[in-house]
Motif scaffolding. Structure first.
Motif, PDB file in Angstrom:
ATOM      1  N   VAL A 169     -40.793  44.057  14.462  1.00 42.46           N
ATOM      2  CA  VAL A 169     -40.042  43.964  13.031  1.00 42.46           C
ATOM      3  C   VAL A 169     -38.643  43.155  13.586  1.00 42.46           C
ATOM      4  CG1 VAL A 169     -38.647  45.171  11.546  1.00 42.46           C
ATOM      5  CG2 VAL A 169     -40.864  46.071  12.545  1.00 42.46           C
ATOM      6  N   LEU A 170     -38.405  43.300  14.833  1.00 40.60           N
ATOM      7  CA  LEU A 170     -37.001  42.742  15.358  1.00 40.60           C
ATOM      8  C   LEU A 170     -37.280  41.507  16.235  1.00 40.60           C
ATOM      9  CD1 LEU A 170     -35.446  45.998  16.870  1.00 40.60           C
ATOM     10  CD2 LEU A 170     -35.006  44.871  14.566  1.00 40.60           C
ATOM     11  N   GLY A 171     -38.561  41.042  16.165  1.00 40.96           N
ATOM     12  CA  GLY A 171     -38.853  39.647  16.843  1.00 40.96           C
ATOM     13  C   GLY A 171     -39.204  39.804  17.991  1.00 40.96           C
ATOM     14  N   CYS A 172     -39.686  41.006  18.586  1.00 37.13           N
ATOM     15  CA  CYS A 172     -39.938  41.243  19.961  1.00 37.13           C
ATOM     16  C   CYS A 172     -41.269  41.750  20.323  1.00 37.13           C
ATOM     17  CB  CYS A 172     -38.793  42.122  20.866  1.00 37.13           C
ATOM     18  SG  CYS A 172     -37.152  41.545  20.650  1.00 37.13           S
ATOM     19  N   GLU A 173     -41.720  41.332  21.476  1.00 35.14           N
ATOM     20  CA  GLU A 173     -43.146  41.898  21.750  1.00 35.14           C
ATOM     21  C   GLU A 173     -43.111  43.374  22.288  1.00 35.14           C
ATOM     22  OE1 GLU A 173     -45.190  39.223  24.262  1.00 35.14           O
ATOM     23  OE2 GLU A 173     -45.271  37.409  22.748  1.00 35.14           O
ATOM     24  N   THR A 174     -42.049  43.548  23.116  1.00 31.00           N
ATOM     25  CA  THR A 174     -41.832  44.879  23.728  1.00 31.00           C
ATOM     26  C   THR A 174     -40.758  45.464  23.504  1.00 31.00           C
ATOM     27  OG1 THR A 174     -41.041  44.130  25.835  1.00 31.00           O
ATOM     28  CG2 THR A 174     -43.374  44.108  25.742  1.00 31.00           C
ATOM     29  N   PHE A 175     -40.511  46.898  23.649  1.00 31.39           N
ATOM     30  CA  PHE A 175     -39.148  47.325  23.426  1.00 31.39           C
ATOM     31  C   PHE A 175     -38.339  46.909  24.488  1.00 31.39           C
ATOM     32  CE2 PHE A 175     -35.955  50.515  23.049  1.00 31.39           C
ATOM     33  CZ  PHE A 175     -35.568  50.483  21.611  1.00 31.39           C
ATOM     34  N   ASP A 176     -38.656  46.697  25.702  1.00 29.55           N
ATOM     35  CA  ASP A 176     -37.834  46.094  26.826  1.00 29.55           C
ATOM     36  C   ASP A 176     -37.242  44.956  26.326  1.00 29.55           C
ATOM     37  OD1 ASP A 176     -37.170  46.165  29.824  1.00 29.55           O
ATOM     38  OD2 ASP A 176     -37.991  44.123  29.608  1.00 29.55           O
ATOM     39  N   GLN A 177     -37.835  43.976  25.560  1.00 34.23           N
ATOM     40  CA  GLN A 177     -36.887  42.781  25.072  1.00 34.23           C
ATOM     41  C   GLN A 177     -36.145  43.174  24.221  1.00 34.23           C
ATOM     42  OE1 GLN A 177     -40.320  40.482  23.707  1.00 34.23           O
ATOM     43  NE2 GLN A 177     -41.280  39.943  25.592  1.00 34.23           N
ATOM     44  N   ILE A 208     -42.548  55.577  18.980  1.00 34.81           N
ATOM     45  CA  ILE A 208     -42.004  54.774  17.881  1.00 34.81           C
ATOM     46  C   ILE A 208     -41.505  53.566  18.685  1.00 34.81           C
ATOM     47  CG2 ILE A 208     -39.759  54.832  16.379  1.00 34.81           C
ATOM     48  CD1 ILE A 208     -40.265  57.638  15.631  1.00 34.81           C
ATOM     49  N   LEU A 209     -40.722  53.496  19.830  1.00 37.35           N
ATOM     50  CA  LEU A 209     -40.426  52.614  20.584  1.00 37.35           C
ATOM     51  C   LEU A 209     -41.417  51.509  20.881  1.00 37.35           C
ATOM     52  CD1 LEU A 209     -38.110  54.282  23.512  1.00 37.35           C
ATOM     53  CD2 LEU A 209     -37.600  53.544  20.940  1.00 37.35           C
ATOM     54  N   MET A 213     -29.983  50.580  22.784  1.00 39.56           N
ATOM     55  CA  MET A 213     -31.182  50.516  22.955  1.00 39.56           C
ATOM     56  C   MET A 213     -31.760  50.629  24.535  1.00 39.56           C
ATOM     57  SD  MET A 213     -32.473  50.144  19.834  1.00 39.56           S
ATOM     58  CE  MET A 213     -30.785  51.130  19.472  1.00 39.56           C
ATOM     59  N   GLN A 214     -30.903  50.257  25.197  1.00 37.33           N
ATOM     60  CA  GLN A 214     -31.178  50.317  26.819  1.00 37.33           C
ATOM     61  C   GLN A 214     -30.881  51.862  27.220  1.00 37.33           C
ATOM     62  OE1 GLN A 214     -28.033  47.724  28.485  1.00 37.33           O
ATOM     63  NE2 GLN A 214     -29.220  45.991  28.010  1.00 37.33           N
ATOM     64  N   ARG A 215     -30.521  52.694  26.477  1.00 39.76           N
ATOM     65  CA  ARG A 215     -30.355  54.155  26.721  1.00 39.76           C
ATOM     66  C   ARG A 215     -32.084  54.567  26.236  1.00 39.76           C
ATOM     67  NH1 ARG A 215     -24.964  54.298  25.138  1.00 39.76           N
ATOM     68  NH2 ARG A 215     -25.454  55.303  22.805  1.00 39.76           N
ATOM     69  N   LEU A 216     -32.191  54.345  25.256  1.00 42.47           N
ATOM     70  CA  LEU A 216     -33.445  54.762  24.882  1.00 42.47           C
ATOM     71  C   LEU A 216     -34.658  54.284  25.948  1.00 42.47           C
ATOM     72  CD1 LEU A 216     -33.533  53.997  20.799  1.00 42.47           C
ATOM     73  CD2 LEU A 216     -33.805  56.196  22.090  1.00 42.47           C
ATOM     74  N   GLN A 217     -34.612  52.927  26.179  1.00 40.90           N
ATOM     75  CA  GLN A 217     -35.619  52.100  26.979  1.00 40.90           C
ATOM     76  C   GLN A 217     -35.455  52.927  28.295  1.00 40.90           C
ATOM     77  OE1 GLN A 217     -38.071  50.114  26.659  1.00 40.90           O
ATOM     78  NE2 GLN A 217     -38.352  49.701  28.892  1.00 40.90           N
ATOM     79  N   GLY A 218     -34.273  53.146  29.007  1.00 42.51           N
ATOM     80  CA  GLY A 218     -34.298  53.604  30.276  1.00 42.51           C
ATOM     81  C   GLY A 218     -34.220  55.250  30.515  1.00 42.51           C
ATOM     82  N   ALA A 233     -34.420  45.996  24.264  1.00 44.85           N
ATOM     83  CA  ALA A 233     -32.860  46.388  24.735  1.00 44.85           C
ATOM     84  C   ALA A 233     -32.316  45.290  25.684  1.00 44.85           C
ATOM     85  CB  ALA A 233     -33.740  47.381  25.723  1.00 44.85           C
ATOM     86  N   ASN A 234     -32.948  44.417  25.968  1.00 48.01           N
ATOM     87  CA  ASN A 234     -32.284  43.452  26.814  1.00 48.01           C
ATOM     88  C   ASN A 234     -32.048  41.794  26.029  1.00 48.01           C
ATOM     89  OD1 ASN A 234     -32.122  44.742  29.482  1.00 48.01           O
ATOM     90  ND2 ASN A 234     -34.239  45.014  29.207  1.00 48.01           N
ATOM     91  N   ASN A 235     -32.797  41.748  25.242  1.00 41.68           N
ATOM     92  CA  ASN A 235     -32.554  40.229  24.580  1.00 41.68           C
ATOM     93  C   ASN A 235     -32.405  40.283  23.038  1.00 41.68           C
ATOM     94  OD1 ASN A 235     -33.112  39.267  27.232  1.00 41.68           O
ATOM     95  ND2 ASN A 235     -35.466  39.515  26.960  1.00 41.68           N
ATOM     96  N   TYR A 236     -32.336  41.397  22.521  1.00 36.52           N
ATOM     97  CA  TYR A 236     -32.331  41.141  21.036  1.00 36.52           C
ATOM     98  C   TYR A 236     -30.928  40.608  20.466  1.00 36.52           C
ATOM     99  CZ  TYR A 236     -32.099  42.492  16.025  1.00 36.52           C
ATOM    100  OH  TYR A 236     -32.092  42.651  14.850  1.00 36.52           O
ATOM    101  N   GLY A 237     -31.194  39.630  19.602  1.00 33.29           N
ATOM    102  CA  GLY A 237     -29.826  39.095  19.083  1.00 33.29           C
ATOM    103  C   GLY A 237     -29.336  37.988  20.352  1.00 33.29           C
ATOM    104  N   GLY A 238     -29.756  37.716  21.209  1.00 36.65           N
ATOM    105  CA  GLY A 238     -29.419  36.700  22.242  1.00 36.65           C
ATOM    106  C   GLY A 238     -28.274  37.427  23.270  1.00 36.65           C
TER     107      GLY A 238
END
Length: 252
Positions: free
Chosen positions: A171-179, A164-165, A197-202, A181-186
């Protein structure tokens, strides 16, 4: 095992036409060859039933009682009625084994279980009509996640979470889930969302990767429900996916 029992029952039925007419005392009797085959089939069926249902199950007991009572009453082996009864008992045993496996089959909604993905989230994804994205696969991933989590399939839970990640970042305008977790919304926006999101990613990604890519070892450790419990974090993620993807903001 079920098919084996059904086959044994059919073979017992095939013995019935082999009975011969005796005299007024013996009545119908079974020749030595078919009689030996019947006894072998009965023992084979009992062995299967004992293995599947336990040694004291009613079907094995009834089968042995029927076979022994028939052989004592008629010359030349079991009676016609004994073979009929044994065949039906084996078939009934097959149905009992089938019920046992049916009860053990995974269910979409096992009793007293909490859905990993709340049904409201799945319903909201299904209800999205006008969007740049097709959410059917995400809906299926969420449904299957509920099934495996409810049935304590913790390895599968981790792997579906990771899938799912990987699936939702566009949908959120990113190519990867790392983006995500770290860059969504600026860098200065949605700080709380990004921390979740960083908890999910990390964490869950590393847990899933550990179980996906680890070769067999001389001693293993399998995950528990606690290790893969990221339901609240996933709910936050799905809420944002629904908000953005269902608002017409998502673009391909």
């Amino acid at each position: 095992m079920i098919e084996e029992l059904k086959h044994i029952s059919a073979e017992m039925n095939a013995i019935l036409p082999l009975f011969l007419e005796g005299n007024s005392v013996t009545g119908l009797f079974l020749p030595t060859g078919p009689s030996a085959k019947f006894k072998a089939l009965a023992i084979e069926a009992k062995s299967i039933l004992d293995e599947e249902l336990g040694r004291l199950n009613n079907y094995s007991t009834g089968l042995m009682n029927a076979a022994s009572s028939g052989s004592q009453s008629f010359i030349g082996g079991p009676s016609y009625a004994t073979v009929e009864e044994a065949s039906e008992l084996v078939l009934a045993g097959a149905r009992a084994v089938s019920r046992k496996y049916n009860r053990a089959t995974v269910s979409d909604n096992p009793q007293n279980s909490r859905s990993y993905v709340h049904q409201d989230r799945i319903s909201a994804l299904i209800a999205i009509n006008e969007s740049a994205w097709d959410f059917r696969r995400l809906v299926e991933l969420c449904r299957e996640l509920n099934v495996v989590a409810a049935n304590r399939c913790h390895l599968s839970t981790a792997m579906l979470l990771r899938t799912i990640l990987n699936h939702v970042p566009p949908v959120l305008g990113c190519e990867t889930f790392d983006q995500v977790a770290n860059n969504y919304g600026g860098p200065k926006k949605d700080k709380s969302f990004k921390e979740i999101m960083q908890r999910l990613q990390g964490t869950i990604r590393k847990i899933a990767d550990m179980h996906l890519h680890s070769p067999i070892r001389d001693r293993e450790d399998v995950p528990t429900a606690v290790q893969v419990d990221f339901a609240s974090e996933l709910d936050v993620l799905l809420g944002e996916v629904i908000r953005v993807g269902g608002s017409g903001k998502g673009t391909k």
